[in-house]
Design an enzyme around this catalytic site. Structure first.
Site, PDB file in Angstrom:
ATOM      1  N   PRO A  76       0.735  -1.101  -0.064  1.00 31.38           N
ATOM      2  CA  PRO A  76       0.136  -0.100  -0.213  1.00 31.38           C
ATOM      3  C   PRO A  76       1.002   1.270   0.008  1.00 31.38           C
ATOM      4  O   PRO A  76       1.581   1.358   0.708  1.00 31.38           O
ATOM      5  CB  PRO A  76      -0.788  -0.073   1.265  1.00 31.38           C
ATOM      6  N   VAL A  77       0.652   1.907  -1.091  1.00 34.02           N
ATOM      7  CA  VAL A  77       1.611   3.256  -1.111  1.00 34.02           C
ATOM      8  C   VAL A  77       0.676   4.191  -1.371  1.00 34.02           C
ATOM      9  O   VAL A  77      -0.110   4.545  -2.224  1.00 34.02           O
ATOM     10  CB  VAL A  77       2.527   3.178  -2.332  1.00 34.02           C
TER      11      VAL A  77
ATOM     12  N   GLN B 280      -6.463  -1.722   2.588  1.00 31.45           N
ATOM     13  CA  GLN B 280      -5.649  -1.455   4.027  1.00 31.45           C
ATOM     14  C   GLN B 280      -6.403  -0.273   4.683  1.00 31.45           C
ATOM     15  O   GLN B 280      -6.609   0.812   4.054  1.00 31.45           O
ATOM     16  CB  GLN B 280      -4.131  -1.159   3.822  1.00 31.45           C
TER      17      GLN B 280
ATOM     18  N   CYS C 121       2.519   2.993   9.761  1.00 34.19           N
ATOM     19  CA  CYS C 121       2.810   4.278   9.343  1.00 34.19           C
ATOM     20  C   CYS C 121       3.406   5.279  10.165  1.00 34.19           C
ATOM     21  O   CYS C 121       2.962   5.582  11.347  1.00 34.19           O
ATOM     22  CB  CYS C 121       1.251   5.015   8.724  1.00 34.19           C
TER      23      CYS C 121
ATOM     24  N   SER D 194       9.072  -6.121   3.855  1.00 41.73           N
ATOM     25  CA  SER D 194       9.040  -5.085   3.112  1.00 41.73           C
ATOM     26  C   SER D 194      10.119  -3.950   3.739  1.00 41.73           C
ATOM     27  O   SER D 194      10.497  -3.940   4.794  1.00 41.73           O
ATOM     28  CB  SER D 194       7.849  -4.146   3.295  1.00 41.73           C
TER      29      SER D 194
ATOM     30  N   ALA E 164       7.376  -1.350  -2.479  1.00 41.50           N
ATOM     31  CA  ALA E 164       6.565  -0.305  -2.209  1.00 41.50           C
ATOM     32  C   ALA E 164       7.326   0.956  -3.077  1.00 41.50           C
ATOM     33  O   ALA E 164       6.820   1.100  -4.455  1.00 41.50           O
ATOM     34  CB  ALA E 164       7.039   0.016  -0.595  1.00 41.50           C
ATOM     35  N   ARG E 165       8.274   1.937  -2.582  1.00 40.12           N
ATOM     36  CA  ARG E 165       8.761   2.709  -3.452  1.00 40.12           C
ATOM     37  C   ARG E 165       9.665   2.228  -4.758  1.00 40.12           C
ATOM     38  O   ARG E 165       9.480   2.801  -5.881  1.00 40.12           O
ATOM     39  CB  ARG E 165       9.927   3.628  -2.699  1.00 40.12           C
TER      40      ARG E 165
END
Length: 329
Positions: free
Chosen positions: A22-23, A76, A107, A213, A237-238
């Site tokens: 989830p980004v 999410q 987060c 991750s 992710a990134r």
């Protein structure tokens, strides 16, 4: 077992172990769709506010929509109040029929943390347990989606709580645990500590799958993480931002030992497919503004990239993008 292999999350059976994380600002249905076309085996929406869902914020419904080619996906959600999270989970089930609800306990963004959500839950395993238990309980009667949890290594280096957080998630009924082994204090700086992943895999000992991750920017990173940590799946992710091809390349590396760089023409064509999907999902104006940063990434490696990217940041219509790129296709 080979490095590339199927994974099960409860009753969800996935063909492989390369996931899209989830980004925020990226994991919309248009981008997730591009990732699936290029080999992503499971995808997550960007995080959705439980409070906003309960208050019937329409924007959150757009964030949760299933992509056209998603056979299984996860929504999410984040929040710090068990009752609100339980109600939000029921709304997610009603609105989406998703296969999995993932609870964000990692987060590090201050506005999220100060509400008791995100990394604040990794720091407070008792509350994490209550949140996960409430969501699992809310979905049990409906035989709803699997409930999974994403955690961090801790609050800061002197306050490493991943072990307690993971145990709380297990005790509350989580079907899988993802770990990003940075502290809240680190944010996205420094290096993630992959040795923590290895320890979590050993602690869980096969009871539920563990996903890794952190610092996955190229296919070789994914191979190394799988080899060194024993995680069941890796979550880009990134490394996937503007580069959905990382799934295709990693699949090739894990199964054949090599991969070929994606030609610039294919990169740009993928960008246009994403632009069209995003415009259909939202609006042309929104899609064109959003795709500026994404086309910036898609156009990497094209000669005379400087002037090209200068033109991209001015693009406001689909026609503008075609005027920029059609001569290169």
């Amino acid at each position: 077992m080979t490095l590339y292999h199927p994974v099960s999350i409860g009753n969800i059976n996935l063909k492989g172990n390369l996931f899209l994380a989830p980004v925020a600002g990226y994991s919309d249905s248009a981008f997730r769709s591009a990732c699936i076309e290029n080999g992503a085996c499971f995808t997550y929406t960007e995080m959705v506010s439980a409070e906003a869902l309960v208050r019937k914020n329409l924007k959150t419904e757009i964030l949760m929509r299933r992509a056209c080619n998603e056979s299984a996906y996860a929504v999410q959600i984040f929040g710090g109040e068990p009752e609100v999270m339980a109600e939000a989970a029921q709304i997610v089930l009603e609105k989406t029929h998703c296969e999995c609800i993932d609870i964000n306990c990692g987060c590090p963004v201050p506005k999220i943390v100060k509400t008791g959500a995100g990394s604040a839950l990794t720091r407070d395993p008792d509350r994490l347990f209550k949140v996960v238990e409430a969501v699992v309980g809310a979905l049990r009667q409906a035989q709803g989606p699997q409930v999974t949890v994403k955690i961090r290594s801790g609050w800061e280096q002197k306050q490493i709580t991943w072990r307690e957080a993971a145990q709380a998630a297990l005790d509350a009924g989580a079907a899988a645990i993802t770990i990003h082994p940075r502290t809240k204090a680190q944010g996205y700086e420094g290096h993630s500590d992959w040795s923590i992943m290895r320890q979590l895999v050993e602690m869980v000992a096969g009871r539920v799958p563990v996903f890794g991750s952190g610092d996955l920017f190229k296919p070789e990173d994914a191979k190394k993480m799988l080899e060194e940590t024993g995680v069941d799946a890796v979550m880009f992710a990134r490394g996937a931002m503007g580069n959905p091809f990382i799934f295709r390349d990693t699949t090739s590396l894990l199964t054949t030992g090599t991969y070929e760089p994606v030609p610039a023409q294919v990169r740009i064509q993928t960008g246009f497919a994403e632009l069209e999907r995003l415009a259909a999902e939202t609006s042309e104006q929104h899609a064109c503004l959003e795709m500026r940063k994404r086309f910036h990434a898609y156009s990497k490696g094209i000669p005379n990239g400087g002037p090209l990217r200068k033109a991209i940041v001015q693009a406001s219509t689909i026609k503008d993008y075609h005027e920029i790129f059609d001569k290169l296709l």
